[in-house]
Design a protein around this motif. Structure first.
Motif, PDB file in Angstrom:
ATOM      1  N   ALA A 169       0.827  -1.210   0.000  1.00  0.00           N
ATOM      2  CA  ALA A 169       0.000   0.000   0.000  1.00  0.00           C
ATOM      3  C   ALA A 169       0.861   1.259   0.000  1.00  0.00           C
ATOM      4  O   ALA A 169       0.572   2.227  -0.702  1.00  0.00           O
ATOM      5  N   GLU A 170       1.907   1.252   0.803  1.00  0.00           N
ATOM      6  CA  GLU A 170       2.878   2.348   0.791  1.00  0.00           C
ATOM      7  C   GLU A 170       4.187   1.810   0.255  1.00  0.00           C
ATOM      8  O   GLU A 170       4.605   0.707   0.618  1.00  0.00           O
ATOM      9  N   PHE A 171       4.823   2.570  -0.627  1.00  0.00           N
ATOM     10  CA  PHE A 171       6.132   2.145  -1.109  1.00  0.00           C
ATOM     11  C   PHE A 171       7.004   3.369  -1.383  1.00  0.00           C
ATOM     12  O   PHE A 171       6.511   4.492  -1.487  1.00  0.00           O
ATOM     13  N   LEU A 172       8.291   3.126  -1.462  1.00  0.00           N
ATOM     14  CA  LEU A 172       9.257   4.183  -1.753  1.00  0.00           C
ATOM     15  C   LEU A 172       9.544   4.186  -3.251  1.00  0.00           C
ATOM     16  O   LEU A 172       9.575   3.140  -3.890  1.00  0.00           O
ATOM     17  N   TRP A 173       9.771   5.365  -3.782  1.00  0.00           N
ATOM     18  CA  TRP A 173      10.107   5.474  -5.196  1.00  0.00           C
ATOM     19  C   TRP A 173      10.752   6.804  -5.494  1.00  0.00           C
ATOM     20  O   TRP A 173      10.960   7.627  -4.594  1.00  0.00           O
TER      21      TRP A 173
END
Length: 493
Positions: A169-173
């Protein structure tokens, strides 16, 4: 550690479970108390930091600068570009209140109903809207263009079915957002950044990729064209490893970002956006690792060389440590990351298994006999081959070995993709091959109806229309209608 390795599900038995086991047991990440969100542990984050460092340098070499924009986006912003809001509406997390208060019965805190926001805020699923609203203040003349900005951030997209690194649901990019004076400049930027991603994937991740264009149904919401790189995982499924979008003037018009061009006329700015995420760590795992654990390309490994002493006394350990200190110092001088593990709370066999599990590319072991013979045992993680090597000139040997491992990992992945990519002409053969885990090149009639039918009947999608490859006209494998070229089909993550 032997017990942990024993509990690692073999790839051939259950590939999906093998992946989940490996992420956990190699200490990369774990599920958090928040449903669908993960905790990236230090070792996993160290891999991401290496990726960041390389990509950030590549972005800056192409003239981009880093900036940061708000996490919260006014709901009305998402309504300004129709395709964009339609594409993300079902994935948005919404902030409706700005305050909590203690419950009257003392049971804890509750949302204060008097603190309702006049306009709801969206936790960014992507930042086109907030950034283009900002660009309206930055861009007035062609002299202000191009704007070449990148942002390292986190985003939230509500996911029902999650898998560590691959879909959370939350990710780094990172998300690049650029503005240009002409269509040609924006289109060139889009392709250039696709090539940056492809270079990173192949040179650093040791991951061969197919460069292509998405079909209309697979485009990014609000884009005129979406370019992508697609990689094959060891089970034959595809993973989209990066995308670059030509957004036309859609966001310029939606947010009234205009400029005076060289002829003194008013025009809307042309836009691109492009991004990769922590999903690349998932790609790294699934493309290269084995039943013993991670296999990491040396250039992205947090530790490239681990040295383990094997000793019978404190005196012998001191002698080995003195010898190793010189080797480690010389390796570090070459830019190689080294760990000397002389901890006395684990036996050498446990350490061997641990560093195999964590994918350290090269392991050196030195015992009493090695000390006498001026040798060291070298094991390469990609093949698990061992060799006893003299300590004289060991640094050059290791440097060359790391290069060989990097190339070998790439070649192995390339050979797998080559062996499992086929061209088919009939739908019956397509159905057989897709069950066997192949990348399939086939003719398609260009219609969304045929694309949807294939997806519903086989769970395969058109991963891309390759930028390079066979452009011979033919007949659609499903309908028999005319087709301009082969496209790439596969099941995917």
């Amino acid at each position: 550690m032997a017990k942990e390795l024993k509990e690692l599900t073999p790839r051939g038995e259950n590939y999906s479970q093998w992946y989940q086991d490996l992420v956990i047991k190699a200490d990369l990440a774990e599920n958090s108390a928040v449903r669908g969100c993960m905790v990236i542990k230090p070792y996993g984050y160290a891999i991401w930091e290496k990726m960041q460092r390389v990509l950030d340098d590549m972005f800056k070499e192409t003239g981009h600068q880093n900036a940061y924009f708000p996490l919260l986006i006014p709901k009305s912003f998402l309504s300004r570009e129709a395709d964009h809001v339609e594409g993300f509406a079902k994935e948005c997390a919404v902030v409706t209140h700005y305050r909590l208060k203690n419950a009257a019965d003392g049971s804890g805190v509750v949302v204060d109903p008097a603190a309702k926001l006049e306009e709801e805020l969206i936790i960014r699923p992507t930042s086109e809207t907030i950034i283009w609203n900002t660009y309206r203040n930055w861009i007035h003349s062609y002299r202000d263009l191009p704007v070449l900005v990148n942002q390292w951030a986190n985003v939230m997209r509500w996911e029902m079915r999650t898998r560590l690194f691959l879909r959370t649901a939350e990710f780094l990019w990172q998300e690049g957002h650029t503005a240009h004076a002409t269509r040609a400049e924006a289109e060139e930027e889009t392709v250039n950044m696709l090539n940056v991603y492809a270079t990173f994937a192949e040179k650093y991740m040791a991951l061969p990729v197919v460069r292509g264009v998405k079909t209309a149904s697979e485009r990014f919401a609000g884009a005129l064209e979406t370019y992508c790189i697609e990689a094959m995982m060891q089970d034959g499924k595809a993973l989209q490893a990066g995308t670059s979008h030509f957004l036309g003037q859609n966001f310029g018009k939606a947010f009234d970002v205009t400029f005076i061009d060289r002829e003194g006329k008013t025009d809307y700015a042309w836009a691109t956006s492009w991004g990769v995420s922590t999903r690349l760590i998932g790609a790294l795992i699934m493309a290269h690792s084995d039943d013993n654990g991670l296999v990491l390309p040396p250039v992205l490994a947090p530790v490239q060389v681990v040295i383990i002493p094997i000793y019978r006394s404190g005196e012998q350990l001191a002698q080995i440590s003195e010898k190793v200190a010189a080797i480690a110092g010389n390796l570090k001088a070459l830019g190689i990351t080294v760990k000397y593990d002389d901890a006395d709370n684990r036996k050498p066999g446990w350490k061997f298994a641990e560093y195999e599990l964590k994918g350290v590319p090269v392991r050196l072991a030195m015992g009493g006999r090695d000390l006498e013979n001026n040798t060291v045992e070298v094991m390469r993680r990609d093949t698990l081959e061992k060799e006893t090597v003299t300590c004289d000139g060991i640094e050059a040997y290791i440097r060359k070995l790391l290069d060989e491992i990097q190339q070998n990992i790439f070649q192995k992945a390339f050979n797998l993709r080559k062996a499992r990519t086929v061209t088919v002409d009939t739908y019956d053969e397509f159905k057989t091959r897709i069950e066997e885990g192949y990348f399939i090149m086939a003719h398609w009639d260009g219609t969304a109806e045929t694309e949807e039918r294939v997806k519903n009947e086989t769970k395969a999608t058109i991963r891309c229309i390759p930028l390079e490859g066979d452009r011979t006209a033919g007949r659609c494998m499903v309908t028999g209608r005319p087709s301009l070229q082969h496209v790439l089909f596969a099941r995917s993550y």
